[in-house]
Design a protein around this motif. Sequence first.
Motif, PDB file in Angstrom:
ATOM      1  N   PHE A 192     -16.054  43.603  21.151  1.00 27.85           N
ATOM      2  CA  PHE A 192     -15.099  43.086  20.178  1.00 27.85           C
ATOM      3  C   PHE A 192     -14.362  44.205  19.447  1.00 27.85           C
ATOM      4  O   PHE A 192     -13.267  43.999  18.940  1.00 27.85           O
ATOM      5  CB  PHE A 192     -15.792  42.177  19.171  1.00 27.85           C
ATOM      6  N   LYS A 193     -14.960  45.394  19.403  1.00 33.03           N
ATOM      7  CA  LYS A 193     -14.297  46.535  18.768  1.00 33.03           C
ATOM      8  C   LYS A 193     -13.071  46.976  19.562  1.00 33.03           C
ATOM      9  O   LYS A 193     -12.177  47.633  19.020  1.00 33.03           O
ATOM     10  CB  LYS A 193     -15.264  47.711  18.644  1.00 33.03           C
ATOM     11  N   THR A 194     -13.027  46.625  20.852  1.00 34.88           N
ATOM     12  CA  THR A 194     -11.910  47.037  21.709  1.00 34.88           C
ATOM     13  C   THR A 194     -10.774  46.026  21.696  1.00 34.88           C
ATOM     14  O   THR A 194      -9.709  46.283  22.253  1.00 34.88           O
ATOM     15  CB  THR A 194     -12.377  47.232  23.165  1.00 34.88           C
ATOM     16  N   LEU A 195     -10.991  44.863  21.087  1.00 36.47           N
ATOM     17  CA  LEU A 195      -9.990  43.801  21.081  1.00 36.47           C
ATOM     18  C   LEU A 195      -9.082  43.943  19.874  1.00 36.47           C
ATOM     19  O   LEU A 195      -9.518  44.296  18.788  1.00 36.47           O
ATOM     20  CB  LEU A 195     -10.666  42.428  21.064  1.00 36.47           C
ATOM     21  N   ASN A 196      -7.796  43.621  20.080  1.00 34.14           N
ATOM     22  CA  ASN A 196      -6.821  43.786  19.008  1.00 34.14           C
ATOM     23  C   ASN A 196      -6.469  42.496  18.284  1.00 34.14           C
ATOM     24  O   ASN A 196      -5.690  42.512  17.337  1.00 34.14           O
ATOM     25  CB  ASN A 196      -5.531  44.404  19.572  1.00 34.14           C
ATOM     26  N   ASN A 197      -6.998  41.359  18.743  1.00 35.84           N
ATOM     27  CA  ASN A 197      -6.668  40.122  18.040  1.00 35.84           C
ATOM     28  C   ASN A 197      -7.848  39.165  17.999  1.00 35.84           C
ATOM     29  O   ASN A 197      -8.738  39.194  18.847  1.00 35.84           O
ATOM     30  CB  ASN A 197      -5.454  39.438  18.687  1.00 35.84           C
ATOM     31  N   LYS A 198      -7.836  38.321  16.978  1.00 38.47           N
ATOM     32  CA  LYS A 198      -8.934  37.392  16.741  1.00 38.47           C
ATOM     33  C   LYS A 198      -8.984  36.280  17.778  1.00 38.47           C
ATOM     34  O   LYS A 198     -10.024  35.689  18.009  1.00 38.47           O
ATOM     35  CB  LYS A 198      -8.809  36.791  15.336  1.00 38.47           C
ATOM     36  N   SER A 199      -7.843  36.003  18.419  1.00 40.32           N
ATOM     37  CA  SER A 199      -7.793  34.938  19.416  1.00 40.32           C
ATOM     38  C   SER A 199      -8.731  35.231  20.587  1.00 40.32           C
ATOM     39  O   SER A 199      -9.450  34.351  21.054  1.00 40.32           O
ATOM     40  CB  SER A 199      -6.354  34.771  19.924  1.00 40.32           C
ATOM     41  N   SER A 200      -8.726  36.480  21.062  1.00 37.32           N
ATOM     42  CA  SER A 200      -9.609  36.860  22.166  1.00 37.32           C
ATOM     43  C   SER A 200     -11.075  36.737  21.759  1.00 37.32           C
ATOM     44  O   SER A 200     -11.912  36.281  22.534  1.00 37.32           O
ATOM     45  CB  SER A 200      -9.313  38.294  22.612  1.00 37.32           C
ATOM     46  N   MET A 201     -11.377  37.153  20.528  1.00 33.66           N
ATOM     47  CA  MET A 201     -12.749  37.043  20.043  1.00 33.66           C
ATOM     48  C   MET A 201     -13.194  35.579  20.013  1.00 33.66           C
ATOM     49  O   MET A 201     -14.311  35.250  20.414  1.00 33.66           O
ATOM     50  CB  MET A 201     -12.864  37.640  18.638  1.00 33.66           C
ATOM     51  N   ARG A 202     -12.294  34.709  19.535  1.00 30.63           N
ATOM     52  CA  ARG A 202     -12.631  33.277  19.476  1.00 30.63           C
ATOM     53  C   ARG A 202     -12.873  32.706  20.862  1.00 30.63           C
ATOM     54  O   ARG A 202     -13.751  31.868  21.059  1.00 30.63           O
ATOM     55  CB  ARG A 202     -11.514  32.509  18.775  1.00 30.63           C
ATOM     56  N   SER A 203     -12.105  33.157  21.849  1.00 38.39           N
ATOM     57  CA  SER A 203     -12.266  32.621  23.203  1.00 38.39           C
ATOM     58  C   SER A 203     -13.612  33.028  23.798  1.00 38.39           C
ATOM     59  O   SER A 203     -14.259  32.236  24.491  1.00 38.39           O
ATOM     60  CB  SER A 203     -11.116  33.083  24.110  1.00 38.39           C
TER      61      SER A 203
END
Length: 351
Positions: free
Chosen positions: A85-96
């Motif tokens: 999750f540290k590599t992701l730039n948006n909350k949408s990807s985390m939610r998915s």
Amino acid sequence: MKLPNGFGSIYKLKGNRRNPYMVVLTKRYVRVMFKIKREKIILGYYPTKKEALAALTNYHENPYDVKAYSITFAELYERWSEDHFKTLNNKSSMRSYTAAFKHSEPLHNMRFKDIKTNHLEGAIEDADVGSSTKSRMKSMFNLMYRYAIKYDIVEKNYAELCNSVKVKKKREKIPFTTEEIKKIWEIVEDVPFADMILIEIYTGFRPIEMAEIKNKNVHLDENYIIGGTKTQAGTDRIVPIHPEIKPLITKRYNSENEFLFNDYNKLAHNVTPLTYDKYRNRFKKVMTYLDMSHTPHETRHTFITCAKNCKINDYILKRVVGHEITDVTEKIYTHRNIEALIKEVNKIIFI
């Protein structure tokens, strides 16, 4: 047969069990009051004493991290997601990914080392979700297995053999026509969030990026917005405000609110951030009202299509929409100023 001191122990558990033989190792000895107590680690459970002894012998010949060896799917997810999750730039990807994990519940308590392809396929097939979430589940499994291999928890990626996901072919993106854009302009004062669709068409922002635009990043006097997420090239980029939509943005702008676009909470009588799900629902209502069948991402596709039709500079277009620039000279040595971006975007004709 008596095992050597410190080698470990094998116990046969009572009852009718599939794997009745438990192998236990000694972690350490600790003093509790006036007694010496042994702290144990369970190596595993086996169907026969012979297999239990073989596992114990194999452990001593090739010692490994027992905790990692016995880690469950849920425990590995916690470790993997904390890093990923540290590599992701948006909350949408985390939610998915969070949703994908939630729908993988049958695997949660299984020891990761025991999970095979049939378990993964079963979890995907039984999940009561759409094909996009099923695809995300498979993607998550792949990433978790790569993480597990990296840390010697497993040796084989069973997710690569998981072929039960039937992904629907993505529908071809269809840009809004000139006539359709005119229709949106005709109802912009009467239908809620129609203005948001126009602003998205004229800026090329992704739907999730629109919902996250902050008022402090809207520079009305200088005619640009700082926003964007998802990729390194797309994060916090400069997006010019096309003259035709400046009145719409000015009307929306309120320095007392954190975000440019908000939802109104009738019970609390205040504004709340606009989530992507809420945005999508508003978008659908406008499309239904106009009897159109576009998707939210087709607004961005419309901007790119119109920009190319108007032959604006390709490198400027990439900077505005947040696409990666592969040309080394342009990427490193050329510094396009804000005036150049605005001048080029103002060439775009939408209607």
